[in-house]
Design an enzyme around this catalytic site. Structure first.
Site, short mmCIF file in Angstrom:
data_model
loop_
_atom_site.label_atom_id
_atom_site.label_comp_id
_atom_site.label_asym_id
_atom_site.label_seq_id
_atom_site.Cartn_x
_atom_site.Cartn_y
_atom_site.Cartn_z
N GLU A 60 -34.05 33.98 -29.07
CA GLU A 60 -34.18 34.74 -27.82
C GLU A 60 -33.03 35.74 -27.67
OE1 GLU A 60 -34.50 31.42 -28.00
OE2 GLU A 60 -36.65 31.25 -27.59
N HIS A 128 -37.50 23.09 -20.01
CA HIS A 128 -38.64 24.00 -20.09
C HIS A 128 -39.32 24.16 -18.74
CE1 HIS A 128 -38.10 22.38 -24.17
NE2 HIS A 128 -38.56 23.56 -24.59
#
Lengths: 324, 541
Positions: A60, A128
């Site tokens: 990311e 998450h």
């Protein structure tokens, strides 16, 4: 008007903007071949080709950093993080580069990029399932939106892509399947920084963010049956933030509850409370109430997860307390 | 913009008033300052004047309607203006008159008035405070319904709309034959508010009462003597003057109790309970400590007259620090009075009549009366209160403070040759006190004599008195006599010229001899140093 899902509305916004502007590119982990972890981008590579829609390595930090570079050199990248939680991996690129470079370089660059961040607790545990908007509200230079309806999902994403500043676009995982009327007009936009009054009332102001909005509306329905007509405000955009909308409502009601899925400490509700203290103290008739995620990691166990997530009962109880 | 006539706030505790009478009707022309309506407050009837010339466009609260402080009563439209459209022309009347159900709100709130005394923090939401400020309401007496007693917007709206009502029927449900009142008398507003405040005082204040019997023979004699000189001083005035002196000496009685504190007041504001056809009124003699008995008398007479003719202004009834209630005229000998909160004490004065008292081991009939002084036990204990109680008695039994000592009772003369001098603030002024008398000296302006002029007065007076004493001793007749004493105008005292003017048939030799003797016999003259020239001249009248 036709009815589509929140997920379809996001995809439609991407398609329309990519058709409209060739500088819009889309990339991320598994967005091309696989169609994205939540299948939002499925089929887009076929439509727009490998140059404009492509997969990246699992980093990311790299893909957001590349987006900053692409943005300042003329593209309008839209990157997808599989989970909003992965924003923390990109900290330096998002906070110090994307957020600050336009200012730091004296306006020499613009940073027109969008980071799509699937958020929200949905049985996926502490790493998450967060709604980390508040972390980034603290950072200067970042635009932050959290749509709660399919129409806003489309209109806000299109505005985000056209904006010359970096936008963190929080799409709540539990909203993907929700349906609503969405205009087909390719120029339909929802401006950043404008709150929506989802329901009018004068007994209390209930500010709800993202997936809290449908819960808030149910609470409002229930309270109306009990004779309390409350106002539900959906800020939609957290930066820029529509302070006047909240202040005007509080002037009318004198009572406010903020429902959010961010952690309570220094969350959105904390900011709203501080803002009201500064700008509208004389209109408050009760202490502000926050219904938020307690300051604990989101449990993976389903029962415990439901225990900590703000739900209708908790919002209802907070409202009743102020209406007593 | 049209001007709203609002219910005025005419006292610290006033939260609402009643519209008694409209002297103008909607559509009437009004001049600036012209009386438009009369409202009744807790304490008096007040005429409200038009703030401007124009037309009374609308009457927003009808006669008999109770209106919260700050709310509009009527609208004045000046020439060239049109009436506002926003104002609720009729809604207000409805709201106020339909609020009978709300009477509990104000009733409950008022009982707590005393608990919320000066300085206590009022827990109200910011919104409630803002609304209260807009409406001129005092929140210190409101019971909050919010969390932890927080006063909320709703609470403020309720007191705005609430109306005071007499208690509901007292007929007990279970009685076989219910007791039915043959008629109901609605209390006047003054009575209703008085009832509420007295109940609150009685509930909140732990009273104790001290009673003493006072031999009034000398006070009555002194008052007769004063009266003989043409003064209108009454025996009540004498009692008030004695009370003021005792209050000065016992500052803790001139006080209020407030949440663990005693608030002491420099000013003595003496409330005097006056019976009027509308009920009990308590006008106040402000700063009575600065008045002598004649001043107190004049002020008391003026206030009593105004009370009876309904001319009292709210300011006349504000801020009493101690109250005297005299039921003597009604023949009542003794009673247990109720204090007017937040004052710390109240004195009941009984009737004066002849009683047999033990005087020096003998039974004597003397005019006497009883005093019953109620104290707030939170502010005072019995021992310190007794100093005040007995001091009032002592002052009345030996009323030296009336300044009639020499003739009325030689034994009670204030000590000669002792005066006290106090500086007045940081000015060049002093207050000289001699017993209960006093005078002021000034070295900075002409508001009072300077010390040298005062000394010249003493010198001249002394010479004159010596002269008359000497004349008496020689059987010489001296008629009118006066002295002018003059010194150098500035700087140190260097020379004094004294001119004696005497009316006498005595020959020149005898007169000069008399003056010589007077000068020698004058103690003040004897004090003057040799280097100060004193020229004494005598002329005949």
């Amino acid at each position: 008007m036709r009815t589509i899902t929140y997920a379809q509305a996001i995809k439609e916004a991407l398609e329309e903007e990519m058709r409209r502007d060739p500088s819009v590119v889309l990339y991320g982990e598994d967005v091309a071949n696989f169609g994205g972890i939540f299948q939002i981008t499925s089929g887009l590579q076929e439509q727009f080709g490998e140059d404009r829609v492509f997969d990246t390595p699992i980093s990311e930090n790299a893909l957001v950093g590349a987006a900053v570079g692409a943005a300042i050199t003329g593209l309008r990248p839209v990157v997808e993080l599989q989970f909003a939680d992965f924003l923390f991996t990109t900290g330096d690129e998002i906070v110090l580069k994307a957020g600050m470079w336009r200012y730091v370089h004296g306006g020499a660059y613009k940073v027109p990029m969008v980071v799509r961040c699937p958020s929200g607790a949905a049985g996926v545990g502490p790493e998450h399932g967060q709604c980390p908007e508040a972390f980034f509200m603290h950072s200067p230079g970042l635009r932050i939106v959290s749509p709660s309806t399919p129409a806003d999902a489309k209109g806000l994403l299109k505005s985000a892509i056209r904006d010359d500043n970096p936008v963190l676009y929080f799409e709540h995982k539990l909203l993907y399947a929700t349906k609503g009327e969405v205009p087909e007009d390719p120029d339909f936009l929802v401006p950043l920084g404008k709150a929506a009054v989802r329901r009018e009332g004068d007994a209390l102001t209930l500010v709800a963010i993202s997936a809290m909005v449908p819960k808030a509306l149910k609470v409002a329905e229930r309270l109306a049956k009990e004779g309390h007509h409350i106002e539900v405000i959906d800020p939609r955009s957290l930066n820029p933030f529509d302070r006047p909308a909240i202040i005007e409502s509080v002037k009318k009601t004198g009572k406010i509850v903020v429902a959010e899925e961010s952690y309570k400490t220094l969350g959105v509700g904390a900011e709203i409370g501080a803002m009201l203290m500064e700008e509208a103290l004389e209109y408050l008739d009760r202490p502000l109430k926050r219904v938020a995620m307690p300051d604990v990691p989101i449990p993976t166990a389903a029962v415990l997860e439901q225990f900590v997530i703000p739900n209708e009962e908790k919002i209802y109880a907070a409202c009743r307390e102020l209406l007593a | 913009m049209p001007l709203m006539i609002q219910m005025p706030k005419l006292g610290h505790t006033m939260t609402e008033g009643t519209v008694l009478k409209w002297h103008k009707h909607a559509g009437d022309q009004v001049r600036e300052g012209e009386t438009v309506l009369t409202v009744e407050t807790d304490k008096a009837e007040i005429e409200i004047e038009s703030p401007a010339a124009g037309v009374l466009a609308r009457v927003l609260a009808g006669e008999g309607v109770v209106v919260a402080v700050g709310l509009p009563l009527g609208e004045i439209v000046r020439a060239g203006e049109s009436a506002s459209e926003a104002a609720p022309a009729t809604a207000f009347n409805k709201e106020a008159s339909s609020s009978a159900q709300n009477s509990g709100a104000l009733g409950a709130a008022s009982t707590s008035t005393l608990n919320a005394s000066a300085g206590k923090r009022v827990a109200a939401s910011p919104r409630a405070k803002r609304l209260a400020a807009e409406r001129g309401l005092d929140l210190s007496s409101v019971a909050g319904s919010g969390p932890d007693g927080l006063i909320t917007e709703d609470d403020v709206r309720k007191i705005s709309a609430a109306e005071v009502h007499a208690a509901p029927s007292i007929a007990p449900a279970a009685a076989a034959r219910p007791l039915v009142a043959s008629r109901r008398e609605k209390l006047t507003r003054i009575q209703a508010v008085g009832a509420r405040n007295l109940a609150a005082s009685w509930n909140a204040i732990p009273h104790f009462v001290q009673m003493v019997r006072v031999d009034m023979s000398r006070a009555l004699a002194a008052r007769s003597a004063i009266k003989g000189s043409g003064s209108r001083v009454t025996i009540t005035d004498v009692i008030l003057a004695a009370t003021v002196i005792a209050l000065k000496e016992n500052p803790r009685v001139n006080a209020s109790y407030s949440e663990g504190e005693r608030l002491l007041y420099d000013e003595i504001n003496l409330g005097i309970a006056v019976d009027t056809p509308d009920g009990l009124l308590v006008p106040v003699i402000h700063d009575a400590g600065a008045l002598d008995v004649a001043g107190i008398s004049a002020r008391a007479a003026e206030l009593a007259e105004r009370a009876r003719s309904k001319q009292l202004r709210p300011a006349d009834m504000e801020n009493a620090t101690f109250t005297v209630s005299n039921l003597g005229a009604a023949g009542i000998e003794n009673g247990t009075p109720v204090i007017f909160a937040p004052q710390a004490a109240l004195m009941f004065v009984g009737a004066i009549h002849d009683q047999v008292l033990a005087i020096d081991g003998r039974a004597e009939v003397r005019p006497a009366m009883q005093l019953a002084i109620a104290y707030d036990h939170r502010a005072l204990d019995g021992a310190s209160a007794s100093h005040f109680t007995t001091r009032v008695k002592a002052l009345l039994e030996a009323p030296d403070f009336l300044g009639l000592n020499a003739t009325a009772n030689p034994a009670a003369v204030t000590r000669h040759r002792e005066v006290t001098i106090d500086a007045i603030g940081d000015s060049l002024k002093t207050r000289v006190t001699y017993g209960s008398l006093g005078w002021t000296l000034s070295a900075e302006d002409a508001s009072a004599p300077d010390p040298v002029s005062s000394f010249l007065g003493a010198l001249g007076s002394c010479l004159l008195m010596s002269l008359r004493v000497a004349a008496r001793a020689r059987n010489l007749t001296v008629g009118k006599s006066s002295v002018t004493a003059r010194a150098n105008e500035k700087g140190h005292l260097r020379e004094i010229q004294v001119e004696l003017q005497v009316e006498t048939g005595a020959g020149d030799d005898k007169l000069h001899r008399l003056v010589e003797v007077a000068e020698r016999g004058c103690h003040i003259r004897a004090m003057i140093r040799d280097e100060i020239a004193v020229a004494l001249k005598v002329t005949r009248i």
